[in-house]
Design a protein around this motif. Structure first.
Motif, PDB file in Angstrom:
ATOM      1  N   VAL A  29       0.998  -1.288  -0.097  1.00 50.21           N
ATOM      2  CA  VAL A  29       0.105   0.026   0.030  1.00 50.21           C
ATOM      3  C   VAL A  29       0.900   1.183  -0.120  1.00 50.21           C
ATOM      4  O   VAL A  29       1.772   1.136   0.678  1.00 50.21           O
ATOM      5  N   ASN A  30       0.845   2.058  -0.861  1.00 52.01           N
ATOM      6  CA  ASN A  30       1.478   3.179  -0.904  1.00 52.01           C
ATOM      7  C   ASN A  30       0.630   4.557  -0.994  1.00 52.01           C
ATOM      8  O   ASN A  30      -0.411   4.746  -1.359  1.00 52.01           O
ATOM      9  N   LEU A  31       1.285   5.634  -0.011  1.00 52.73           N
ATOM     10  CA  LEU A  31       0.803   6.794   0.018  1.00 52.73           C
ATOM     11  C   LEU A  31       1.488   7.748  -1.168  1.00 52.73           C
ATOM     12  O   LEU A  31       2.689   7.821  -1.377  1.00 52.73           O
ATOM     13  N   VAL A  32       0.601   8.353  -1.899  1.00 57.32           N
ATOM     14  CA  VAL A  32       1.075   9.106  -2.988  1.00 57.32           C
ATOM     15  C   VAL A  32       0.746  10.679  -3.084  1.00 57.32           C
ATOM     16  O   VAL A  32      -0.487  10.742  -2.713  1.00 57.32           O
ATOM     17  N   SER A  33       1.490  11.489  -3.214  1.00 57.54           N
ATOM     18  CA  SER A  33       1.244  12.959  -3.453  1.00 57.54           C
ATOM     19  C   SER A  33       1.801  13.385  -4.827  1.00 57.54           C
ATOM     20  O   SER A  33       2.395  12.650  -5.717  1.00 57.54           O
ATOM     21  N   ASP A  34       1.654  14.859  -4.927  1.00 61.26           N
ATOM     22  CA  ASP A  34       2.150  15.203  -6.339  1.00 61.26           C
ATOM     23  C   ASP A  34       3.633  15.290  -6.148  1.00 61.26           C
ATOM     24  O   ASP A  34       4.222  15.540  -7.549  1.00 61.26           O
ATOM     25  N   HIS A  35       4.341  15.117  -5.067  1.00 58.56           N
ATOM     26  CA  HIS A  35       5.806  15.268  -4.960  1.00 58.56           C
ATOM     27  C   HIS A  35       6.356  13.938  -4.749  1.00 58.56           C
ATOM     28  O   HIS A  35       7.616  14.031  -4.788  1.00 58.56           O
TER      29      HIS A  35
END
Length: 186
Positions: A29-35
């Motif tokens: 499970v990955n947390l993803v943002s614009d950066h």
């Protein structure tokens, strides 16, 4: 030379060509943002062929699986579980034990085609966008299966699903006894 944990022929995640897995098959499970993005939870996926409890009818096969598991240092507590179930377990852990927010879930067709996975996300009140194969069918919530009448010829039709209030038109068929033939002289 030791064997890699979980090494088996598997289909690609979106049903692509089969491939040999060279190492452990890991789910994350990955947390993803614009950066940035980061794996925050992961599980080892073991194919059914690595679970000796699934093949208890064949002592020779069970023994071979146990030796393979021992070479790869697989603990007895690790068993085959469907990938979509492992994914739901990880989401529960991330949201519950770690108190991370219930952010939208994005997944490929390997998960999107699993009805249980989509239902699990809905039960957890999680927004999601998942890929599905082109052959996957979807119906409105009020749809019910219906079997078209059998004409007496050919194979029987399978159940069809229609939204409530919408029904197909099935024309009545004529049988040879009902056919009138008019012969004229002339």
């Amino acid at each position: 030379m030791s064997r890699a944990a979980g090494k088996a022929r598997t289909a690609g995640s979106e049903g692509g060509p089969s491939q040999q897995c060279d190492g452990p098959t890991r789910l994350s499970v990955n947390l993803v943002s614009d950066h940035a993005s980061s794996a925050v939870d992961w599980r080892l996926f073991l194919p059914e062929s690595w679970d000796d409890t699934k093949n208890t009818g064949d002592a020779l096969l069970t023994g071979a699986i146990q030796r393979r598991r021992a070479k790869a240092d697989i603990p007895d507590s690790e068993r085959h579980k469907e990938k979509w179930r492992l994914a739901l377990d990880m989401l529960d852990e991330v949201r519950g034990d770690w108190e991370l927010p219930g952010l939208p879930v994005v997944a490929d067709a390997g998960y999107g085609d699993a009805t249980g996975f989509r239902e699990g996300l809905t039960e957890r009140d999680l927004a999601y966008a998942v890929a599905v194969k082109g052959t996957t069918t979807a119906y409105p919530g009020d749809a019910v299966p219906e079997r078209p009448p059998y004409s007496g010829q050919g194979r029987r039709m399978l159940d069809r699903v229609f939204a409530a209030g919408l029904r197909p038109y099935y024309p009545k068929t004529t049988t040879p006894q009902e056919t009138n033939v008019r012969v004229s002289s002339g």
